[in-house]
Design an enzyme around this catalytic site. Sequence first.
Site, PDB file in Angstrom:
ATOM      1  N   GLY A  12       2.834  -0.883   4.413  1.00  0.00           N
ATOM      2  CA  GLY A  12       2.917   0.785   4.077  1.00  0.00           C
ATOM      3  C   GLY A  12       4.439   1.112   3.718  1.00  0.00           C
ATOM      4  N   GLY A  13       4.980   1.792   4.717  1.00  0.00           N
ATOM      5  CA  GLY A  13       6.209   2.436   4.648  1.00  0.00           C
ATOM      6  C   GLY A  13       7.422   1.676   3.951  1.00  0.00           C
TER       7      GLY A  13
ATOM      8  CD  GLU B  53      -2.878   5.974   6.755  1.00  0.00           C
ATOM      9  OE1 GLU B  53      -2.975   5.660   5.332  1.00  0.00           O
ATOM     10  OE2 GLU B  53      -1.776   5.137   7.320  1.00  0.00           O
TER      11      GLU B  53
ATOM     12  CG  HIS C 218      -6.054   2.224   5.125  1.00  0.00           C
ATOM     13  ND1 HIS C 218      -5.239   3.020   5.970  1.00  0.00           N
ATOM     14  CD2 HIS C 218      -4.791   1.501   5.118  1.00  0.00           C
ATOM     15  CE1 HIS C 218      -4.092   2.656   6.398  1.00  0.00           C
ATOM     16  NE2 HIS C 218      -3.821   1.690   5.802  1.00  0.00           N
TER      17      HIS C 218
ATOM     18  CG  ASN D  54      -1.655   1.260   1.490  1.00  0.00           C
ATOM     19  OD1 ASN D  54      -1.818   2.036   0.450  1.00  0.00           O
ATOM     20  ND2 ASN D  54      -2.460   1.551   2.596  1.00  0.00           N
ATOM     21  CD1 TRP D  55       3.653   1.143  -3.011  1.00  0.00           C
ATOM     22  CD2 TRP D  55       3.387   2.051  -4.863  1.00  0.00           C
ATOM     23  NE1 TRP D  55       4.308   0.374  -3.891  1.00  0.00           N
ATOM     24  CE2 TRP D  55       4.386   1.048  -5.071  1.00  0.00           C
ATOM     25  CE3 TRP D  55       3.103   3.173  -6.009  1.00  0.00           C
ATOM     26  CZ2 TRP D  55       4.689   0.725  -6.433  1.00  0.00           C
ATOM     27  CZ3 TRP D  55       3.643   2.872  -7.231  1.00  0.00           C
ATOM     28  CH2 TRP D  55       4.495   1.628  -7.410  1.00  0.00           C
ATOM     29  CE  LYS D  56      -0.178   3.369   4.764  1.00  0.00           C
ATOM     30  NZ  LYS D  56      -0.103   3.534   6.169  1.00  0.00           N
TER      31      LYS D  56
ATOM     32  CD  GLU E 207      -3.171  -2.067   7.848  1.00  0.00           C
ATOM     33  OE1 GLU E 207      -2.107  -2.061   7.402  1.00  0.00           O
ATOM     34  OE2 GLU E 207      -3.554  -0.992   7.498  1.00  0.00           O
TER      35      GLU E 207
ATOM     36  N   GLY F  97       2.546   2.879  10.781  1.00  0.00           N
ATOM     37  CA  GLY F  97       3.722   4.059  10.698  1.00  0.00           C
ATOM     38  C   GLY F  97       4.311   4.338  11.985  1.00  0.00           C
TER      39      GLY F  97
ATOM     40  CB  SER G 135       5.260  -0.990  12.270  1.00  0.00           C
ATOM     41  OG  SER G 135       5.120   0.563  12.554  1.00  0.00           O
TER      42      SER G 135
HETATM   43  P1  13P Z   1       2.916   0.914   7.742  1.00  0.00           P
HETATM   44  O1  13P Z   1       3.745  -0.456   7.201  1.00  0.00           O
HETATM   45  O2  13P Z   1       3.777   2.125   7.257  1.00  0.00           O
HETATM   46  O3  13P Z   1       2.895   0.858   9.296  1.00  0.00           O
HETATM   47  O4  13P Z   1       1.415   0.949   7.254  1.00  0.00           O
HETATM   48  C1  13P Z   1       0.603  -0.106   7.328  1.00  0.00           C
HETATM   49  C2  13P Z   1      -0.512   0.183   6.516  1.00  0.00           C
HETATM   50  O5  13P Z   1      -1.269   1.084   6.942  1.00  0.00           O
HETATM   51  C3  13P Z   1      -0.676  -0.538   5.496  1.00  0.00           C
HETATM   52  O6  13P Z   1      -2.085  -0.346   4.770  1.00  0.00           O
END
Ligand code: 13P
Length: 241
Positions: free
Chosen positions: A225-226, A88, A86, A8-10, A161, A167, A204
């Site tokens: 994500g990251g 966010e 998600h 997930n590149w966000k 999650e 993050g 994470s």
């Molecule tokens: P991180 O891997 O940056 O913690 O993000 C997780 C995430 O929200 C994937 O959808």
Amino acid sequence: MSKLLILNWKMNPATLEEALFLAMESDYKDVVVAPPFPFIEEVGKILKKAELGAQDLFWEDKGAFTGEVSAKELKSIGVKYVIIGHSERRHKLGETDEMIAKKLKAAADNGLIPVLCVGETKAEKDAVKKEAVIKRQLEKGLSLIGQKSKVKSQMLLIAYEPVWAIGTGDPETPESALKTINYIKKLLKTTDKSLQIKVLYGGSVNSQNLGDYLKYKEVEGALVGGASLKKEEVQKMVKLI
Ligand code: 13P
């Protein structure tokens, strides 16, 4: 059995050029790449082994919904998976369980594989409400699919999650994630048997800790994500699935 790695590149990267480079470096079997909307189509043309994902969708098929993107539109450019609910979007953009349920139905009705995200905030965890929150998110999120709805999607993914682990560099421990994933699986026992359900962990995750989650057969993949933005990390993670 191989596990699934969803990247997930966000809202990253900033340019198409960077997106195409990252896509090329992430093109592996059992990987799903979910770029920002403007890059999806071009990224899709690059991917030969990985599948294409979207980070969101809207529940209507077409019409006067400025800024929104439908399941049909996504499908027409080769999208296979769509992340829904998600944290966010739930917590920064006010997405409700009711909206999420409509999105999930739209995805499933159109043959996209939904990746429903669930997880508790730090306050909910501290108040020992984790299980209640997850139960509500699952029940409401899945309330419009099931016996009566003609679901075209063969598969449903749930990503656990914990919001506080996203993050932050402070992941849920593998043991505790396993416990929660088993709880999720127990709750899903009564769901439509024709749906193949897999449960993933996210929060994470990186190449250092991914193996600690995937060693449990019940953890069927990860939503990252990251670490998905760093090609070295992606290449190390791919070796673990
Ligand atoms: P991180 O891997 O940056 O913690 O993000 C997780 C995430 O929200 C994937 O959808």
